[in-house]
Write an enzyme that holds these catalytic residues in place. Structure first.
Site, PDB file in Angstrom:
ATOM      1  N   HIS A 178     -11.255   0.895  -1.025  1.00  0.00           N
ATOM      2  CA  HIS A 178      -9.572   0.660  -1.051  1.00  0.00           C
ATOM      3  C   HIS A 178      -9.059   1.953  -0.690  1.00  0.00           C
ATOM      4  O   HIS A 178      -8.942   2.913  -1.414  1.00  0.00           O
ATOM      5  CB  HIS A 178      -9.323  -0.005  -2.654  1.00  0.00           C
ATOM      6  CG  HIS A 178      -8.040  -0.099  -2.782  1.00  0.00           C
ATOM      7  ND1 HIS A 178      -7.445  -0.971  -3.712  1.00  0.00           N
ATOM      8  CD2 HIS A 178      -6.790   0.141  -2.228  1.00  0.00           C
ATOM      9  CE1 HIS A 178      -6.300  -1.078  -3.775  1.00  0.00           C
ATOM     10  NE2 HIS A 178      -5.718  -0.383  -2.703  1.00  0.00           N
TER      11      HIS A 178
ATOM     12  N   HIS B 125      -5.821   3.563   2.067  1.00  0.00           N
ATOM     13  CA  HIS B 125      -4.719   3.331   2.783  1.00  0.00           C
ATOM     14  C   HIS B 125      -4.667   4.713   3.968  1.00  0.00           C
ATOM     15  O   HIS B 125      -4.598   5.671   3.606  1.00  0.00           O
ATOM     16  CB  HIS B 125      -3.391   3.341   2.227  1.00  0.00           C
ATOM     17  CG  HIS B 125      -3.325   2.537   1.054  1.00  0.00           C
ATOM     18  ND1 HIS B 125      -2.952   1.209   1.395  1.00  0.00           N
ATOM     19  CD2 HIS B 125      -3.799   2.380  -0.162  1.00  0.00           C
ATOM     20  CE1 HIS B 125      -2.973   0.467   0.262  1.00  0.00           C
ATOM     21  NE2 HIS B 125      -3.604   1.167  -0.799  1.00  0.00           N
TER      22      HIS B 125
ATOM     23  N   ARG C  42      -3.210   4.341   7.155  1.00  0.00           N
ATOM     24  CA  ARG C  42      -1.509   4.408   7.490  1.00  0.00           C
ATOM     25  C   ARG C  42      -1.438   4.183   8.900  1.00  0.00           C
ATOM     26  O   ARG C  42      -0.428   4.251   9.533  1.00  0.00           O
ATOM     27  CB  ARG C  42      -0.985   5.905   7.089  1.00  0.00           C
ATOM     28  CG  ARG C  42      -0.955   5.927   5.557  1.00  0.00           C
ATOM     29  CD  ARG C  42       0.016   5.081   4.761  1.00  0.00           C
ATOM     30  NE  ARG C  42      -0.041   5.274   3.441  1.00  0.00           N
ATOM     31  CZ  ARG C  42       0.320   4.541   2.438  1.00  0.00           C
ATOM     32  NH1 ARG C  42       0.247   3.304   2.600  1.00  0.00           N
ATOM     33  NH2 ARG C  42       0.219   4.923   1.344  1.00  0.00           N
TER      34      ARG C  42
ATOM     35  N   ASN D  89      -2.077  -3.074   4.680  1.00  0.00           N
ATOM     36  CA  ASN D  89      -0.139  -2.836   4.655  1.00  0.00           C
ATOM     37  C   ASN D  89      -0.149  -1.778   5.760  1.00  0.00           C
ATOM     38  O   ASN D  89       0.692  -0.688   5.431  1.00  0.00           O
ATOM     39  CB  ASN D  89       0.042  -2.304   3.366  1.00  0.00           C
ATOM     40  CG  ASN D  89      -0.508  -0.944   2.821  1.00  0.00           C
ATOM     41  OD1 ASN D  89      -1.614  -0.881   3.213  1.00  0.00           O
ATOM     42  ND2 ASN D  89       0.047  -0.408   1.940  1.00  0.00           N
TER      43      ASN D  89
ATOM     44  N   ASP E 183      -3.078  -6.795  -0.746  1.00  0.00           N
ATOM     45  CA  ASP E 183      -2.703  -5.357  -1.236  1.00  0.00           C
ATOM     46  C   ASP E 183      -1.712  -5.314  -2.085  1.00  0.00           C
ATOM     47  O   ASP E 183      -1.753  -5.870  -3.327  1.00  0.00           O
ATOM     48  CB  ASP E 183      -2.502  -4.464   0.116  1.00  0.00           C
ATOM     49  CG  ASP E 183      -2.534  -2.922  -0.187  1.00  0.00           C
ATOM     50  OD1 ASP E 183      -3.299  -2.676  -1.201  1.00  0.00           O
ATOM     51  OD2 ASP E 183      -1.744  -2.252   0.126  1.00  0.00           O
TER      52      ASP E 183
ATOM     53  N   HIS F 231      -4.216  -7.688  -5.700  1.00  0.00           N
ATOM     54  CA  HIS F 231      -3.536  -6.712  -6.597  1.00  0.00           C
ATOM     55  C   HIS F 231      -2.777  -7.705  -7.594  1.00  0.00           C
ATOM     56  O   HIS F 231      -1.875  -8.524  -7.431  1.00  0.00           O
ATOM     57  CB  HIS F 231      -2.370  -6.273  -5.576  1.00  0.00           C
ATOM     58  CG  HIS F 231      -1.221  -5.405  -6.292  1.00  0.00           C
ATOM     59  ND1 HIS F 231      -1.551  -4.255  -6.728  1.00  0.00           N
ATOM     60  CD2 HIS F 231      -0.136  -5.812  -6.993  1.00  0.00           C
ATOM     61  CE1 HIS F 231      -0.341  -3.658  -7.259  1.00  0.00           C
ATOM     62  NE2 HIS F 231       0.324  -4.603  -7.546  1.00  0.00           N
TER      63      HIS F 231
ATOM     64  N   ASN G  52       0.672   2.711  -8.590  1.00  0.00           N
ATOM     65  CA  ASN G  52       0.987   1.207  -8.836  1.00  0.00           C
ATOM     66  C   ASN G  52      -0.384   0.448  -8.657  1.00  0.00           C
ATOM     67  O   ASN G  52      -1.199   0.421  -7.892  1.00  0.00           O
ATOM     68  CB  ASN G  52       1.831   0.603  -7.555  1.00  0.00           C
ATOM     69  CG  ASN G  52       1.859  -0.731  -7.547  1.00  0.00           C
ATOM     70  OD1 ASN G  52       1.406  -1.652  -8.613  1.00  0.00           O
ATOM     71  ND2 ASN G  52       2.633  -1.380  -6.811  1.00  0.00           N
TER      72      ASN G  52
ATOM     73  N   ASP H 297      -8.095   4.130  -3.970  1.00  0.00           N
ATOM     74  CA  ASP H 297      -6.815   3.627  -3.584  1.00  0.00           C
ATOM     75  C   ASP H 297      -6.022   5.048  -3.037  1.00  0.00           C
ATOM     76  O   ASP H 297      -4.951   5.314  -3.512  1.00  0.00           O
ATOM     77  CB  ASP H 297      -6.071   3.217  -4.958  1.00  0.00           C
ATOM     78  CG  ASP H 297      -4.622   2.466  -4.580  1.00  0.00           C
ATOM     79  OD1 ASP H 297      -4.326   2.248  -3.429  1.00  0.00           O
ATOM     80  OD2 ASP H 297      -3.974   2.140  -5.474  1.00  0.00           O
TER      81      ASP H 297
ATOM     82  N   HIS I 211       1.438   9.948   0.919  1.00  0.00           N
ATOM     83  CA  HIS I 211       2.668   9.731   1.319  1.00  0.00           C
ATOM     84  C   HIS I 211       3.086  11.408   1.544  1.00  0.00           C
ATOM     85  O   HIS I 211       2.643  12.415   0.963  1.00  0.00           O
ATOM     86  CB  HIS I 211       3.331   9.420  -0.063  1.00  0.00           C
ATOM     87  CG  HIS I 211       3.405   7.786  -0.359  1.00  0.00           C
ATOM     88  ND1 HIS I 211       3.874   6.946   0.298  1.00  0.00           N
ATOM     89  CD2 HIS I 211       2.734   7.353  -1.335  1.00  0.00           C
ATOM     90  CE1 HIS I 211       3.325   5.684   0.011  1.00  0.00           C
ATOM     91  NE2 HIS I 211       2.782   6.108  -1.064  1.00  0.00           N
TER      92      HIS I 211
END
Length: 446
Positions: free
Chosen positions: A73, A75, A77, A107, A165, A192, A291, A318, A322
């Site tokens: 899991h 991300h 981007r 995502n 997701d 999720h 989250n 996860d 950012h």
């Protein structure tokens, strides 16, 4: 290091080798020849091998040699938000964290809901080299929870699972159809678990801390309801169902009961849900907005116990990068998520040291268990296996700082924390893809 490096002969001498899948935990020599594990055992690093032309010899006293890790899991981007992270920087962070395989969530922008995006992600990762990238396709088109994706196409293109997701598939009818369709291709469905009607406007866990801070709370039951419903659907359809980032003690209880009845359900937990509580949000620290949210000490204890006894199968990062644009702002405006690929090992070795988690169970939860969930060949210390290894210094002390992190984004509440345990070297696909510092002597030329 600048890129993957190949060695005809790589020798780990007198290293503590641990592979729970083989029942292996002893001090041995491990010889990697032309990218594959050739010999494992005491005395395998003979004088002849040590002195061979081009041999790379690593003296392993006090070090651990493990199968390289698998992340279920993350991300990365790319495509669409490369200013936060891209496949190159994400895989570099993964290599530095000990990972040989990374499963990337859908995502992206656009959402990975078609063959073309899946294929493009895999092609980009192969061009870069390093850890292998395994895309996870969306369950529904655009992650909108309505029209199912062409899962057959996604799997054929290389997707290892499907998930919407951060958006829960809240429609029972859609989720049932998704499970039935995915079961046709033996694809796990990753959920999720969040009843969005119960979490609208929520910013953190619902409890005493949210009341003190004046922030709208996210009740545990929003997770528990979806996990319970989906397990009933998985039982009815015979599909493979996986719960992403479990965070509540109620979900743990439901999972344990389901497994006792033989339902094909698996689950993962993140390092931050194992090591932080909602008290970390005090001060309105946006790095701690995640989250699902950080919960209470009772939940953390239940998660640790469930990981130790196998109710929770795997650890997943996860990894959610950012930029300051999304985090240096009011708490209510901050994007949820924190980075994690480079911090799993030191954070969770602390649980091993305080005896909350057996070392062998941690290794299994980072290697064989996640690989099994998505149908990958697990990294292994078995003779003949592809060289996918992780060399660990369990006593190295270091401070987490932005300068040490390979990820483009630095959004983690652990900045400035001194930790113990460091990844010294990672092999993926038979090649060295990360080396923290000089750990060996080298004789002759490559």
């Amino acid at each position: 290091m600048s890129g993957p490096a190949s060695y005809d002969l790589l020798v780990f001498a007198a290293v503590r080798a641990i592979d729970p899948a083989l029942g292996l935990d002893e001090v041995v020599d491990v010889v990697v020849e032309k990218g594959r594990i050739a010999r494992v055992g005491r005395g395998a690093a003979t004088a002849e091998l040590r002195s061979a032309q081009g041999a790379r010899v690593i003296e392993g006293e006090g070090l651990l040699l493990l199968p390289a890790f698998v992340d279920l899991h993350a991300h990365l981007r790319e495509p669409g938000q490369e200013y936060k992270e891209d496949i190159a920087s994400g895989l570099a962070a993964a290599a530095a964290g000990g990972f040989a395989h990374v499963c990337a969530m859908p995502n992206t922008r656009p959402v990975n809901d078609t063959r073309s995006i899946t294929e493009a992600m895999i092609a980009r990762a192969r061009q870069i080299g390093g850890p292998a990238l395994h895309p996870i396709g969306a369950i529904t088109m655009g992650q909108k929870g309505a029209e199912l994706t062409e899962m057959a196409d996604l799997k054929d293109a290389g997707a290892v699972a499907v998930s919407d997701d951060g958006r829960c598939v809240t429609s029972s009818a859609v989720m049932r159809r998704a499970l039935e369709y995915a079961a046709t291709f033996d694809l796990p469905v990753i959920q999720h678990a969040e009843d969005h009607a119960l979490t609208e406007g929520a910013l953190m866990h619902e409890g005493a801390v949210s009341t003190k801070l004046g922030l709208r709370g996210w009740p545990r039951v929003a997770e528990d309801i979806i996990v319970a419903r989906d397990i009933l659907l998985a039982e009815a359809t015979g599909a493979r169902y996986h719960v992403a980032h479990v965070s509540s003690r109620g979900a743990v209880r439901i999972l344990r009961e389901a497994k006792s009845r033989g339902i094909k359900v698996t689950a993962e937990v993140t390092p931050h849900h194992l090591t932080l509580t909602d008290a970390a949000v005090i001060g309105y620290d946006t790095a701690c907005r995640v989250n699902p949210p950080l919960r209470e000490a009772e939940d953390v204890a239940a998660l640790c116990e469930a990981l130790a006894d196998g109710t929770i199968d795997a650890v997943a990062t996860d990894h959610a990068p950012h930029s300051p644009l999304e985090k240096d702002c009011e708490f209510a405006e901050a994007s949820p998520g924190m980075i994690g690929l480079e911090l799993v090992l030191p954070l969770l070795l602390a649980l091993v040291r305080d005896k909350s988690l057996p070392l062998g169970r941690l290794v299994d939860a980072l290697t064989a268990a996640p690989a099994r969930i998505v149908g990958l060949t697990a990294p292994s210390l078995r003779e003949g296996a592809l060289g996918e290894l992780c060399l660990i210094d369990p006593t190295a002390r270091w401070t987490i700082s932005p300068e040490r992190l390979r990820s483009k984004s630095k959004n983690t509440p652990f900045l400035g924390k001194e930790v113990t345990g460091a990844v010294r070297m990672t092999l993926a696909g038979g090649r060295v893809v990360h080396e923290a510092e000089t750990t060996s002597s080298q004789r002759g030329a490559n």
